[in-house]
Design a protein around this motif. Structure first.
Motif, PDB file in Angstrom:
ATOM      1  N   THR A 176       0.848  -1.188   0.000  1.00 20.03           N
ATOM      2  CA  THR A 176       0.000   0.000   0.000  1.00 20.03           C
ATOM      3  C   THR A 176       0.879   1.232   0.000  1.00 20.03           C
ATOM      4  OG1 THR A 176      -0.117  -0.005   2.420  1.00 20.03           O
ATOM      5  CG2 THR A 176      -1.901  -1.132   1.226  1.00 20.03           C
ATOM      6  N   ILE A 177       0.334   2.308  -0.518  1.00 20.96           N
ATOM      7  CA  ILE A 177       1.082   3.565  -0.572  1.00 20.96           C
ATOM      8  C   ILE A 177       0.404   4.614   0.291  1.00 20.96           C
ATOM      9  CG2 ILE A 177       1.796   5.498  -2.032  1.00 20.96           C
ATOM     10  CD1 ILE A 177       2.210   3.621  -4.305  1.00 20.96           C
ATOM     11  N   LYS A 198       2.973  -6.053   3.354  1.00 16.05           N
ATOM     12  CA  LYS A 198       1.853  -6.651   4.071  1.00 16.05           C
ATOM     13  C   LYS A 198       1.962  -6.473   5.576  1.00 16.05           C
ATOM     14  CE  LYS A 198       0.953 -10.335   0.701  1.00 16.05           C
ATOM     15  NZ  LYS A 198       0.934 -11.811   0.479  1.00 16.05           N
ATOM     16  N   ALA A 199       3.190  -6.486   6.069  1.00  9.94           N
ATOM     17  CA  ALA A 199       3.418  -6.383   7.508  1.00  9.94           C
ATOM     18  C   ALA A 199       3.405  -4.939   8.000  1.00  9.94           C
ATOM     19  CB  ALA A 199       4.742  -7.042   7.876  1.00  9.94           C
ATOM     20  N   GLY A 200       3.259  -3.993   7.060  1.00 11.98           N
ATOM     21  CA  GLY A 200       3.244  -2.586   7.442  1.00 11.98           C
ATOM     22  C   GLY A 200       4.613  -1.944   7.494  1.00 11.98           C
ATOM     23  N   GLU A 201       5.632  -2.694   7.051  1.00 10.54           N
ATOM     24  CA  GLU A 201       6.988  -2.149   7.053  1.00 10.54           C
ATOM     25  C   GLU A 201       7.225  -1.312   5.798  1.00 10.54           C
ATOM     26  OE1 GLU A 201       9.180  -2.445   9.531  1.00 10.54           O
ATOM     27  OE2 GLU A 201       7.657  -3.570  10.662  1.00 10.54           O
ATOM     28  N   VAL A 202       7.949  -0.210   5.947  1.00 13.37           N
ATOM     29  CA  VAL A 202       8.262   0.645   4.804  1.00 13.37           C
ATOM     30  C   VAL A 202       9.299  -0.045   3.926  1.00 13.37           C
ATOM     31  CG1 VAL A 202       9.230   2.858   4.072  1.00 13.37           C
ATOM     32  CG2 VAL A 202       7.733   2.767   6.067  1.00 13.37           C
ATOM     33  N   VAL A 203       8.940  -0.261   2.655  1.00 12.67           N
ATOM     34  CA  VAL A 203       9.857  -0.898   1.709  1.00 12.67           C
ATOM     35  C   VAL A 203      10.371   0.088   0.663  1.00 12.67           C
ATOM     36  CG1 VAL A 203       8.880  -3.197   2.013  1.00 12.67           C
ATOM     37  CG2 VAL A 203       7.908  -1.677   0.281  1.00 12.67           C
TER      38      VAL A 203
END
Length: 230
Positions: A149-150, A189-194
């Motif tokens: 998600t963005i 998916k885990a909410g980590e910034v990629v």
């Protein structure tokens, strides 16, 4: 420059190329105009008008003569290839004016960038050519398959200028270079910034081409090509 429809998707978490001049977090309360932050589910689906029609009170620009020359000369040096191309467009569309066009391009740019970040295909469909829309949808679908998600906040546009134009048969094409500021981060998916940074303002440079059939009664221009400034 050949203006065949194409998309150069170098999409990280936003469209365009980051200049590397990231800034500290933007304080929305430091200025009267606040950047708009949107979540998925954007309900704006109206076409952004890119004005090519004068208001009822205004007199139409003459296709030849000093009036049209003055309008075009404001944005392109007299005698330049850009000046000639814009005057060609003006010759078939007497209501075309570069400055109102740029206002519309700025508004469309913000809406398209944010709709892409939100995955809002409905809003994008009215603003893009079929080929460009298909490319955007593919990028959105790929992102959703990865569960990403963005989070994006549009800070503003520093500068927008017409850099190229052409009239091919009845189709007018105008290319705009846009310098904008965005805060954007992609999370997995885990909410980590990629990708990106939710605490920094990124400066982005895009070169977008808009087109319109001058014989059509539809006054709106659509995005037909995008590329990132090198």
């Amino acid at each position: 420059m050949g203006l065949a429809v194409f998309i150069l998707f170098r999409l990280r978490s936003v469209l365009g190329k980051r200049t590397g001049n990231e800034r500290p977090p933007f304080d929305p309360y430091s200025k009267p105009d606040q950047p708009r932050e949107r979540k998925n589910g954007n309900d704006q689906d109206n076409v952004i008008p890119m004005p090519n029609q004068t208001t009822p009170e205004a007199e139409p620009v003459e296709e030849s003569g000093r009036g049209g020359d003055v309008v075009i000369d404001k944005v392109a040096p007299a005698g330049s290839a850009l000046n000639s191309a814009l005057k060609q467009i003006l010759s078939v569309d007497r209501s075309f004016e570069p400055e109102p066009f740029l206002e519309g391009a700025r508004a469309a740019y913000e809406m398209i960038v944010m709709a892409f970040a939100d995955g809002d295909k409905k809003a994008l469909k009215n603003l893009l050519s079929r080929e460009v829309y298909e490319g955007f949808v593919t990028a959105i679908d790929d992102r959703e398959k990865r569960g990403e998600t963005i989070e994006s906040t549009f800070v503003g546009i520093d500068k927008a200028e017409i850099v190229e134009a052409a009239l091919k048969n009845s189709t007018a094409q105008v290319t705009v270079k846009i310098h904008s500021q965005l805060i954007s981060a992609t999370r997995d998916k885990a909410g980590e910034v990629v990708d990106g940074d939710p605490a920094k303002v990124s400066e982005v440079i895009d070169i977008w081409t808009f087109a319109r059939d001058t014989t059509s009664r539809d006054p709106n221009w659509k995005l037909v090509a995008t590329e990132s400034a090198e």
